[in-house]
Write a protein that holds these residues in place. Structure first.
Motif, PDB file in Angstrom:
ATOM      1  N   SER A  83       9.806   6.328   5.552  1.00  0.00           N
ATOM      2  CA  SER A  83       9.259   6.042   4.233  1.00  0.00           C
ATOM      3  C   SER A  83       8.207   4.950   4.351  1.00  0.00           C
ATOM      4  CB  SER A  83      10.369   5.572   3.296  1.00  0.00           C
ATOM      5  OG  SER A  83       9.814   5.134   2.080  1.00  0.00           O
ATOM      6  N   TYR A  84       7.019   5.264   3.887  1.00  0.00           N
ATOM      7  CA  TYR A  84       5.966   4.257   3.728  1.00  0.00           C
ATOM      8  C   TYR A  84       5.712   4.190   2.226  1.00  0.00           C
ATOM      9  CZ  TYR A  84       4.675   3.785   8.683  1.00  0.00           C
ATOM     10  OH  TYR A  84       4.658   3.503  10.026  1.00  0.00           O
ATOM     11  N   LEU A 123      13.805   9.032   6.799  1.00  0.00           N
ATOM     12  CA  LEU A 123      14.539   7.778   6.974  1.00  0.00           C
ATOM     13  C   LEU A 123      13.854   6.674   6.192  1.00  0.00           C
ATOM     14  CD1 LEU A 123      13.452   6.032  10.153  1.00  0.00           C
ATOM     15  CD2 LEU A 123      13.065   8.482  10.045  1.00  0.00           C
ATOM     16  N   ARG A 124      14.666   5.739   5.775  1.00  0.00           N
ATOM     17  CA  ARG A 124      14.140   4.590   5.036  1.00  0.00           C
ATOM     18  C   ARG A 124      14.979   3.358   5.327  1.00  0.00           C
ATOM     19  NH1 ARG A 124      16.269   3.033  -0.202  1.00  0.00           N
ATOM     20  NH2 ARG A 124      14.230   2.082  -0.319  1.00  0.00           N
ATOM     21  N   THR A 125      14.425   2.203   5.013  1.00  0.00           N
ATOM     22  CA  THR A 125      15.120   0.960   5.316  1.00  0.00           C
ATOM     23  C   THR A 125      16.166   0.588   4.276  1.00  0.00           C
ATOM     24  OG1 THR A 125      13.414  -0.368   4.238  1.00  0.00           O
ATOM     25  CG2 THR A 125      13.167   0.037   6.591  1.00  0.00           C
ATOM     26  N   GLY A 126      15.986   1.000   3.048  1.00  0.00           N
ATOM     27  CA  GLY A 126      16.904   0.639   1.971  1.00  0.00           C
ATOM     28  C   GLY A 126      18.119   1.543   1.900  1.00  0.00           C
ATOM     29  N   PRO A 127      19.042   1.243   0.944  1.00  0.00           N
ATOM     30  CA  PRO A 127      20.306   1.974   0.859  1.00  0.00           C
ATOM     31  C   PRO A 127      20.286   3.219  -0.031  1.00  0.00           C
ATOM     32  CG  PRO A 127      20.380   0.089  -0.607  1.00  0.00           C
ATOM     33  CD  PRO A 127      19.057   0.025   0.106  1.00  0.00           C
ATOM     34  N   SER A 128      19.205   3.474  -0.782  1.00  0.00           N
ATOM     35  CA  SER A 128      19.179   4.578  -1.739  1.00  0.00           C
ATOM     36  C   SER A 128      18.521   5.825  -1.147  1.00  0.00           C
ATOM     37  CB  SER A 128      18.410   4.147  -2.995  1.00  0.00           C
ATOM     38  OG  SER A 128      18.142   5.256  -3.813  1.00  0.00           O
ATOM     39  N   MET A 129      19.104   6.983  -1.437  1.00  0.00           N
ATOM     40  CA  MET A 129      18.576   8.256  -0.943  1.00  0.00           C
ATOM     41  C   MET A 129      17.342   8.732  -1.719  1.00  0.00           C
ATOM     42  SD  MET A 129      19.972   9.527   1.703  1.00  0.00           S
ATOM     43  CE  MET A 129      19.555  11.257   1.594  1.00  0.00           C
ATOM     44  N   GLU A 131      14.268   7.739  -2.061  1.00  0.00           N
ATOM     45  CA  GLU A 131      13.034   7.836  -1.280  1.00  0.00           C
ATOM     46  C   GLU A 131      13.114   8.959  -0.255  1.00  0.00           C
ATOM     47  OE1 GLU A 131      11.486   4.208   0.414  1.00  0.00           O
ATOM     48  OE2 GLU A 131      11.933   3.118  -1.430  1.00  0.00           O
ATOM     49  N   CYS A 132      14.262   9.133   0.342  1.00  0.00           N
ATOM     50  CA  CYS A 132      14.427  10.221   1.316  1.00  0.00           C
ATOM     51  C   CYS A 132      14.178  11.567   0.652  1.00  0.00           C
ATOM     52  CB  CYS A 132      15.812  10.180   1.949  1.00  0.00           C
ATOM     53  SG  CYS A 132      16.063   8.790   3.083  1.00  0.00           S
ATOM     54  N   HIS A 133      14.705  11.747  -0.555  1.00  0.00           N
ATOM     55  CA  HIS A 133      14.495  13.005  -1.273  1.00  0.00           C
ATOM     56  C   HIS A 133      13.014  13.241  -1.550  1.00  0.00           C
ATOM     57  CE1 HIS A 133      18.696  13.845  -1.611  1.00  0.00           C
ATOM     58  NE2 HIS A 133      18.950  12.752  -2.306  1.00  0.00           N
ATOM     59  N   ARG A 134      12.308  12.180  -1.885  1.00  0.00           N
ATOM     60  CA  ARG A 134      10.869  12.309  -2.160  1.00  0.00           C
ATOM     61  C   ARG A 134      10.109  12.745  -0.907  1.00  0.00           C
ATOM     62  NH1 ARG A 134       7.101   7.978  -5.340  1.00  0.00           N
ATOM     63  NH2 ARG A 134       5.139   9.044  -4.976  1.00  0.00           N
ATOM     64  N   ILE A 135      10.438  12.154   0.228  1.00  0.00           N
ATOM     65  CA  ILE A 135       9.802  12.518   1.498  1.00  0.00           C
ATOM     66  C   ILE A 135      10.098  13.980   1.822  1.00  0.00           C
ATOM     67  CG2 ILE A 135       9.893  12.117   4.002  1.00  0.00           C
ATOM     68  CD1 ILE A 135      10.509   9.122   3.209  1.00  0.00           C
ATOM     69  N   ILE A 136      11.345  14.358   1.681  1.00  0.00           N
ATOM     70  CA  ILE A 136      11.750  15.747   1.957  1.00  0.00           C
ATOM     71  C   ILE A 136      10.989  16.701   1.054  1.00  0.00           C
ATOM     72  CG2 ILE A 136      13.696  17.366   1.800  1.00  0.00           C
ATOM     73  CD1 ILE A 136      15.468  14.843   2.691  1.00  0.00           C
ATOM     74  N   GLU A 137      10.875  16.367  -0.227  1.00  0.00           N
ATOM     75  CA  GLU A 137      10.125  17.222  -1.159  1.00  0.00           C
ATOM     76  C   GLU A 137       8.660  17.346  -0.755  1.00  0.00           C
ATOM     77  OE1 GLU A 137      10.724  15.721  -5.117  1.00  0.00           O
ATOM     78  OE2 GLU A 137      12.844  16.266  -5.112  1.00  0.00           O
ATOM     79  N   SER A 153      17.631  19.741   5.552  1.00  0.00           N
ATOM     80  CA  SER A 153      17.087  18.386   5.641  1.00  0.00           C
ATOM     81  C   SER A 153      18.211  17.382   5.828  1.00  0.00           C
ATOM     82  CB  SER A 153      16.291  18.056   4.377  1.00  0.00           C
ATOM     83  OG  SER A 153      17.132  18.105   3.238  1.00  0.00           O
ATOM     84  N   LEU A 154      17.796  16.196   6.231  1.00  0.00           N
ATOM     85  CA  LEU A 154      18.717  15.077   6.414  1.00  0.00           C
ATOM     86  C   LEU A 154      18.020  13.818   5.948  1.00  0.00           C
ATOM     87  CD1 LEU A 154      21.301  13.740   7.647  1.00  0.00           C
ATOM     88  CD2 LEU A 154      20.037  13.643   9.816  1.00  0.00           C
ATOM     89  N   GLY A 155      18.691  13.041   5.122  1.00  0.00           N
ATOM     90  CA  GLY A 155      18.193  11.738   4.709  1.00  0.00           C
ATOM     91  C   GLY A 155      19.040  10.652   5.351  1.00  0.00           C
ATOM     92  N   LEU A 156      18.376   9.675   5.930  1.00  0.00           N
ATOM     93  CA  LEU A 156      19.066   8.558   6.583  1.00  0.00           C
ATOM     94  C   LEU A 156      18.609   7.247   5.952  1.00  0.00           C
ATOM     95  CD1 LEU A 156      18.581   9.708  10.288  1.00  0.00           C
ATOM     96  CD2 LEU A 156      20.685   9.869   8.932  1.00  0.00           C
ATOM     97  N   CYS A 157      19.541   6.496   5.402  1.00  0.00           N
ATOM     98  CA  CYS A 157      19.231   5.211   4.773  1.00  0.00           C
ATOM     99  C   CYS A 157      19.607   4.067   5.704  1.00  0.00           C
ATOM    100  CB  CYS A 157      19.986   5.081   3.455  1.00  0.00           C
ATOM    101  SG  CYS A 157      19.459   6.274   2.225  1.00  0.00           S
TER     102      CYS A 157
END
Length: 186
Positions: A83-84, A123-129, A131-137, A153-157
């Motif tokens: 995530s940027y 992947l992202r640095t914070g604890p919420s998914m 942002e991961c969902h946004r990247i996946i989308e 897909s896989l999201g990693l926080c």
């Protein structure tokens, strides 16, 4: 199967690269696996001239065609993106913008072979998914325009440094097992 794993981060040695390596290690048995990093390619910004809408070819000459040879080669494409600012890195977005000649929403358009499937790891640095969902989308939207079928897909926080990936190995292994099952891999 021919599997392409893309490090969508410009950082070649960070957490994203470590995840790319783990996915490669988990999927390499019985498959031809290639990895690339967005930073290995010189990709110019889209000029918005729309000439590719008429010709199916971009007027610029850089590494986009070289990168697309990997997409053409692969049967399975796995994009791994950090995530940027709550989305994909700018370097990868520039590449997506330059793929307009391959976009299926206008004719003529270039195309890569049919029957390709795509997966995403965010992947992202914070604890919420969120942002991961946004990247996946974002990546799945891109896949759709190239007629790559998104399959998982896989999201990693809480992943900031490559050392943080250690605690995510089991999730990554499970993701690779799902890819193997969906693709009928050994």
């Amino acid at each position: 199967m021919k599997i392409l794993i893309i490090n969508c981060s410009p950082v070649k040695t960070g957490a994203t690269a470590k995840i790319v390596d783990l996915v490669k290690e988990n999927l390499k048995q019985g498959n031809d696996v290639k990895t690339i990093c967005i930073d290995d390619f010189d990709i110019k910004y889209c000029k918005g001239c729309r000439s590719c809408h008429k010709t199916g070819v971009c007027i610029q000459h850089d590494d986009v065609l070289q990168m697309m040879t990997y997409y053409e080669w692969a049967q399975i494409i796995i994009s791994v993106s950090p995530s940027y600012w709550a989305d994909i890195p700018g370097q990868f977005k520039v590449f997506i913008d330059r793929c307009t000649p391959w976009c299926n929403t206008h004719e003529p358009h270039a195309s890569i072979g049919s029957g390709k499937t795509g997966y995403t790891i965010a992947l992202r640095t914070g604890p919420s998914m969120r942002e991961c969902h946004r990247i996946i989308e974002s990546i799945e939207h891109f896949y759709g325009h190239l007629e790559i079928v998104p399959k998982g897909s896989l999201g990693l926080c809480s992943v900031e440094y490559k050392e943080d990936v250690e605690s995510k190995k089991e999730e990554i292994q499970d993701f690779c097992n799902k890819v193997r099952e969906k693709e009928f891999l050994k």
